[in-house]
Design a protein around this motif. Structure first.
Motif, short mmCIF file in Angstrom:
data_model
loop_
_atom_site.label_atom_id
_atom_site.label_comp_id
_atom_site.label_asym_id
_atom_site.label_seq_id
_atom_site.Cartn_x
_atom_site.Cartn_y
_atom_site.Cartn_z
N TYR A 37 43.99 36.68 32.38
CA TYR A 37 45.12 36.14 33.10
C TYR A 37 45.05 36.62 34.55
O TYR A 37 44.58 37.72 34.85
N LYS A 38 45.58 35.78 35.43
CA LYS A 38 45.70 36.10 36.85
C LYS A 38 47.18 36.26 37.18
O LYS A 38 48.00 35.43 36.77
N GLN A 39 47.50 37.31 37.92
CA GLN A 39 48.88 37.51 38.33
C GLN A 39 48.93 37.67 39.85
O GLN A 39 48.64 38.74 40.39
N PRO A 40 49.28 36.62 40.58
CA PRO A 40 49.40 36.73 42.03
C PRO A 40 50.63 37.54 42.40
O PRO A 40 51.42 37.93 41.52
N SER A 87 42.89 36.38 45.50
CA SER A 87 43.46 37.73 45.63
C SER A 87 44.67 37.85 44.71
O SER A 87 45.65 37.11 44.86
N ALA A 88 44.58 38.76 43.76
CA ALA A 88 45.62 38.88 42.73
C ALA A 88 45.26 40.03 41.80
O ALA A 88 44.19 40.63 41.92
N MET A 89 46.16 40.30 40.85
CA MET A 89 45.85 41.20 39.73
C MET A 89 45.24 40.35 38.61
O MET A 89 45.67 39.21 38.37
N TYR A 90 44.27 40.90 37.94
CA TYR A 90 43.62 40.20 36.82
C TYR A 90 43.71 41.09 35.58
O TYR A 90 43.33 42.26 35.61
N PHE A 91 44.22 40.49 34.51
CA PHE A 91 44.40 41.22 33.25
C PHE A 91 43.54 40.60 32.16
O PHE A 91 43.52 39.38 31.98
N VAL A 110 40.22 39.46 48.26
CA VAL A 110 39.18 38.62 48.84
C VAL A 110 39.39 38.60 50.35
O VAL A 110 40.47 38.25 50.83
N SER A 111 38.35 38.98 51.08
CA SER A 111 38.47 39.03 52.54
C SER A 111 37.73 37.85 53.17
O SER A 111 36.75 37.36 52.61
#
Lengths: 112, 114
Positions: A37-40, A87-91, A110-111
Motif C-alpha cells: 500500500y502507498k500512503q501519501p 513520494s509517500a510512505m509504503y507499507f 523522490v527528488s
C-alpha cells in the motif's frame, strides 16, 4: 502469528530511476498473500499490488512490480521510472486471521 | 467504482468527550476492519466484523466499542477521549477471503483530541 519486517525507514531516489523497497515476512499459513500500500501525506491508504504465495509469476501493475522470493520469505516492491508523486510512505502487509498485519513502512522521497 | 466511505474526515474533540466514527463498506463486502494509525506509526488493528458479528479483536481500549449494522455500515464509538487517542482511524472492507479480493481502505478520519 504473521509478521512483516521493513528494514528501510527511508529511501531516496532521483526522478526516473528505479527503486526497490524491501519487505520480509513470517507466516505459518501454507497459503497467503502479500500486499503493498502507498500512503501519501494526505493520509489515504492506496492499494498498489498483490501477490499470492502460489502465483507462478511475479505480479506487475504498471510501474509497480513485486520481486517475490518465497524461499527467502521476501516480497520486495520495485518502482520503475520514479515520479515526484511517488513520494509517500509504503507499507507491506500480510493477512492474519480476520485482519491485515502491516510492516512499519518505508518513507520514499523522490527528488527532481 | 464505489469505495469505502468514512465520516467525518476530520474531528476535533476535547479530553473526556465521546466520538463516533462511521464507515460504509463497498457494496457486497461483508467484512469490516478498523485500524488506528498514530503519527509516524504503522496502522494498528482494532477490531473486525464479519456478517455483523465481531470476528477478531486487537489492541482496542475498553473505552472504545464498535458494531456493524444490518446495512453493513459500522460505527466506532470512543468515550472518555484521551490526548493519546489522536490518530488517523481507518476503516477497510473486504470479502471474507481478503486474500483474493484485497482490502479496500477508506480515506480515514483524522481525530484530534485537545
Amino acid at each position: 502469528a504473521q509478521k512483516i519486517t521493513q528494514t528501510q525507514p527511508g529511501m531516496f531516489v532521483q526522478e526516473k530511476e528505479a527503486v526497490t523497497l524491501d519487505c520480509t515476512y513470517d507466516t505459518s499459513d501454507p497459503s497467503y498473500g502479500l500486499f503493498w500500500y502507498k500512503q501519501p501525506s494526505s493520509g489515504e491508504m492506496i492499494f498498489l499490488i498483490y501477490q499470492g504465495s502460489y502465483d507462478q509469476q511475479n505480479a506487475t501493475e504498471g510501474r509497480y512490480s513485486l520481486n517475490f522470493q518465497k524461499a527467502r520469505k521476501s516480497a520486495n516492491l520495485v518502482i520503475s521510472a520514479s515520479q515526484l508523486g511517488d513520494s509517500a510512505m509504503y507499507f507491506c502487509a500480510i493477512p492474519g486471521f480476520q485482519k491485515l498485519v502491516f510492516g512499519t513502512g518505508t518513507r520514499l522521497l523522490v527528488s527532481p | 467504482a464505489a469505495g469505502v466511505i468514512q465520516s467525518p474526515r476530520h474531528l476535533i474533540k476535547e479530553k473526556r468527550e465521546t466520538a463516533t466514527l462511521k464507515c460504509y463498506p463497498i457494496p457486497r463486502h461483508d467484512t469490516v476492519y478498523w485500524y488506528q494509525q498514530g503519527p509516524g506509526q504503522d496502522p494498528q488493528f482494532l477490531i473486525s466484523f464479519y456478517e455483523k458479528m465481531q470476528s477478531d479483536k486487537g489492541s482496542i481500549p475498553d473505552r472504545f466499542s464498535a458494531q456493524q449494522f444490518s446495512d453493513y455500515h459500522s460505527e466506532l464509538n470512543m468515550s472518555s477521549l484521551e490526548l493519546g487517542d489522536s490518530a488517523l482511524y481507518f476503516c477497510a472492507s473486504s470479502y471474507p477471503s481478503g486474500l483474493d479480493y484485497g482490502y479496500t481502505f477508506g480515506s480515514g478520519t483524522r481525530l484530534t483530541v485537545v
